[in-house]
Design a protein around this motif. Structure first.
Motif, short mmCIF file in Angstrom:
data_model
loop_
_atom_site.label_atom_id
_atom_site.label_comp_id
_atom_site.label_asym_id
_atom_site.label_seq_id
_atom_site.Cartn_x
_atom_site.Cartn_y
_atom_site.Cartn_z
N UNK A 126 4.99 4.04 -9.07
CA UNK A 126 3.70 4.28 -10.00
C UNK A 126 2.95 5.54 -9.87
N UNK A 127 1.97 5.58 -10.77
CA UNK A 127 1.14 6.77 -10.62
C UNK A 127 0.20 6.44 -9.44
N UNK A 128 -0.57 7.34 -9.26
CA UNK A 128 -1.49 7.51 -8.12
C UNK A 128 -2.66 6.70 -8.21
N UNK A 129 -2.87 5.94 -9.26
CA UNK A 129 -3.99 5.09 -9.30
C UNK A 129 -3.51 3.66 -9.08
N UNK A 130 -2.44 3.47 -8.59
CA UNK A 130 -1.86 2.16 -8.03
C UNK A 130 -2.52 1.71 -6.66
N UNK A 131 -3.02 0.47 -6.63
CA UNK A 131 -3.70 0.12 -5.42
C UNK A 131 -2.88 -0.83 -4.51
N UNK A 132 -2.43 -1.86 -5.08
CA UNK A 132 -1.77 -2.96 -4.32
C UNK A 132 -2.80 -3.73 -3.58
N UNK A 133 -2.33 -4.41 -2.55
CA UNK A 133 -3.29 -5.38 -1.80
C UNK A 133 -3.04 -4.79 -0.43
N UNK A 134 -4.01 -4.57 0.39
CA UNK A 134 -3.83 -4.22 1.73
C UNK A 134 -3.66 -5.48 2.68
N UNK A 135 -3.97 -6.50 2.17
CA UNK A 135 -4.17 -7.86 2.38
C UNK A 135 -4.60 -8.90 1.32
N UNK A 136 -4.22 -10.01 1.32
CA UNK A 136 -4.42 -10.83 0.25
C UNK A 136 -5.76 -10.89 -0.62
N UNK A 137 -6.04 -10.42 -1.67
CA UNK A 137 -7.48 -10.26 -2.21
C UNK A 137 -8.23 -9.06 -1.69
N UNK A 138 -7.45 -8.24 -1.00
CA UNK A 138 -8.11 -7.00 -0.23
C UNK A 138 -7.53 -5.62 -1.20
N UNK A 139 -7.91 -4.91 -2.17
CA UNK A 139 -7.36 -3.87 -2.81
C UNK A 139 -7.10 -2.65 -1.69
N UNK A 140 -5.63 -2.07 -1.73
CA UNK A 140 -5.36 -1.10 -0.96
C UNK A 140 -6.07 0.15 -1.74
N UNK A 141 -6.48 0.92 -1.07
CA UNK A 141 -7.20 2.33 -1.28
C UNK A 141 -6.09 3.56 -1.01
N UNK A 142 -5.14 3.85 -1.96
CA UNK A 142 -4.03 4.76 -2.02
C UNK A 142 -4.32 5.90 -1.08
N UNK A 143 -5.53 6.40 -1.16
CA UNK A 143 -5.88 7.75 -0.38
C UNK A 143 -6.88 7.52 0.74
N UNK A 144 -6.99 6.38 1.14
CA UNK A 144 -7.52 6.09 2.63
C UNK A 144 -6.37 6.31 3.48
#
Length: 572
Positions: free
Chosen positions: A52-70
């Motif tokens: 995907x593009x780099x605006x993709x987030x996914x989930x770091x945990x259920x219901x917790x968005x993953x910040x790709x640049x963290x």
């Protein structure tokens, strides 16, 4: 620029006001800067990325968005997400001389918070290789340290790669990172306030041992016996990861002559006679199979994926392709000269005060516990040469591990010292094998300990032969360090065979002089180039990501010079 056939919707990226039409396959350390530079020069460019593009987030945990640049989350991409989501995993054929207890190794890695993969291999002698499928590729989730290495190494690539040109390309890349939010000098533990009194003590010991200090990104230059620096990272002043996609591609997304196509799984390069005319790819979101045309195709998918794509397209050893019933386009030794590295380490306990004065002692984190704060390079007795042309062949990196559970007493700090032979002699391979469903899979044979050279160099760093690290720390007047692991077995060859793992620094699968020429053109063909670490004739003495950026930037310059020469010839 191309079209999908039959029932599929049309694909047309021909938006240029002039210039050639290019397809760049892969948006990692090489592909992103190359595509962006061509687009800024007015060429029509389509950049194809499997993920995907780099605006993709996914989930770091259920219901917790993953910040790709963290950095904390991006470091965990490979064990948070299934391979099909944002990574590809390639397992090797038997690699190790002793079985690997994968279940135990994975358990230890998970307990340590920095697991690289969440499952055992297909058999105990295997090793795995993972790659991020997202805009920016592995620059999104690698360690991010930045070392140029010896620029003299590029001389064998040809006149286009002489030292001044390579230095200029490094400066161009580093200026781009600076413009996008980094310090003029890339971030390091000191500027981040992440160094501790432990790190300061380790740096003190390196300097006392005679390592030239404060070399920053110029570590490992020719003629130096040993040098040390606070390792620079591609992390911004705000603590944000910077990727090749965010630095180079994001700023050109609005150009009318640039197209980014994500979720594009390229399956082959298309040829008409001896000329590449485009690619075939599958849109993984819809399943549609598309054809895309171009004047030139540039493969920048990394040493494994690029080799696999060349082979699947009929460019490779004729005998191997015939066995796979792949029609031959060009008989070239693709994948036959792979080089990569192994690494191994030992833990020491620091007995002094382990204060983190700038920010307080941070909580245990997967990223900062594996991120090297100090990077040192030295020329071992096994190096190829002495004198002004000799280059360092051994790296030692250290970081203070904030996890106290490995220490014998509360309040102590573990310090990890890792070593890697930067200039291994052995060669492995990348080949294809049937995948059981009518296609092919990449087979990776790293072979990095085959000839004993890499083991011997690493033993020089932390083994009983010289015990470089142990002797350096034992000479500390304050006696602040002690080795956690048994001194007699910490780094002998049996320990290396049992504990070493890959550094994922794959190179040399389509080397200059054997598969491509110095202008990165695939030999005997037209309209096809390779621009990534595949083109190295020999592995360099630096991490692959900085070098891959340079291959992309300097490769684009070479292409644009060729375009200019063609125009001048046409005018006359």
């Amino acid at each position: 620029m191309g079209a999908c056939l039959g029932k599929h919707q049309a694909v047309n990226d021909d938006k240029s006001g002039g210039g050639k039409r290019y397809i760049v396959v892969g948006s990692g350390a090489a592909g992103s800067p190359l595509a962006a530079k061509l687009a800024r020069a007015g060429c029509t460019v389509t950049l194809l990325e499997l993920g995907p593009d780099d605006d993709w987030h996914g989930d770091a945990a259920p219901g917790v968005p993953l910040d790709l640049f963290n950095p904390e989350f991006s470091w965990k991409l490979q064990n948070l997400y299934a391979p099909a989501a944002v990574q590809s995993v390639v397992w090797s054929e038997p690699t190790w001389t002793v079985p690997r207890d994968w279940a135990e190794q994975v358990r230890q890695l998970n307990e340590g918070g920095h697991s690289h993969f969440a499952g055992p291999g297909p058999e105990p002698h295997s090793e795995y290789n993972h790659n991020a499928n997202v805009l920016g590729g592995n620059t999104v989730h690698n360690l991010g340290f930045w070392v140029r290495g010896a620029l003299s190494q590029y001389a064998e690539w040809g006149p286009a790669w002489e030292e001044a040109a390579v230095r200029g390309a490094f400066e161009e890349v580093e200026a781009a990172y600076s413009t996008r939010g980094l310090y003029g000098k890339l971030f390091n533990a000191k500027t981040a306030g992440m160094d501790s009194s432990v790190d300061d003590a380790v740096m003190e010991r390196f300097r006392a041992a005679g390592f030239a200090p404060d070399r920053a990104r110029d570590l490992g230059e020719a003629g130096e016996r040993g040098s040390v620096a606070w390792s620079e990272w591609t992390i911004s002043a705000a603590g944000r990861r910077m990727s090749s996609g965010s630095v180079f591609v994001d700023p050109v997304k609005g150009l009318p002559n640039f197209t980014l196509r994500t979720h594009a799984k390229v399956t082959r390069v298309r040829f008409e006679g001896g000329r590449a005319v485009g690619v075939a790819y599958t849109d993984t979101t819809t399943g549609e199979e598309c054809l895309l045309d171009a004047d030139e195709v540039i493969l920048s998918a990394g040493a494994l994926a690029t080799a696999g794509l060349l082979l699947a397209s009929g460019v490779g050893p004729a005998v191997d392709l015939a066995a796979l019933e792949i029609p031959l386009v060009a008989d070239l030794p693709v994948g036959q000269e792979l080089q990569t590295r192994a690494k191994v380490g030992v833990l020491h306990t620091f007995h002094g005060e382990s204060a983190f004065p700038a920010m307080g002692k941070p909580a245990p984190t997967s990223y900062m516990r594996t991120q090297p704060n100090i990077w040192a390079m030295i020329r071992s007795p096994l190096a190829d040469a002495e004198g002004p042309d000799a280059i360092a062949d051994l790296v030692i990196w250290a970081n203070s591990n904030t996890d106290e559970t490995t220490c014998p007493e509360p309040g102590q700090t573990a310090v990890a010292f890792n070593v890697s032979a930067m200039l291994p002699k052995s060669r492995g391979s990348v080949t294809l094998a049937p995948d059981g469903s009518g296609g092919h899979r990449v087979v990776w044979r790293p072979n990095f300990l085959a000839d004993g050279h890499a083991s011997a160099v690493m033993s020089y760093g932390i083994g009983p032969r010289i015990k470089l690290v142990r002797d350096m720390l034992a000479s500390d007047p304050q006696k602040r360090f002690s080795q956690l692991e048994p001194a007699g077995t910490a780094a002998d060859e049996a320990h290396i065979a049992a504990k070493a793992t890959t550094f994922w620094h794959d190179s040399c699968t389509a080397p200059i002089g054997r598969v491509v020429d110095q202008d990165l053109r695939v030999m005997g063909l037209q309209g096809l180039r390779v621009a990534d670490t595949s083109v190295c004739p020999r592995i360099s003495n630096a991490p692959p990501s900085p070098m891959a950026h340079v291959v992309g930037i300097l490769g684009a310059s070479i292409i644009l010079r060729g375009e200019k020469a063609e125009l001048l010839k046409a005018d006359t």
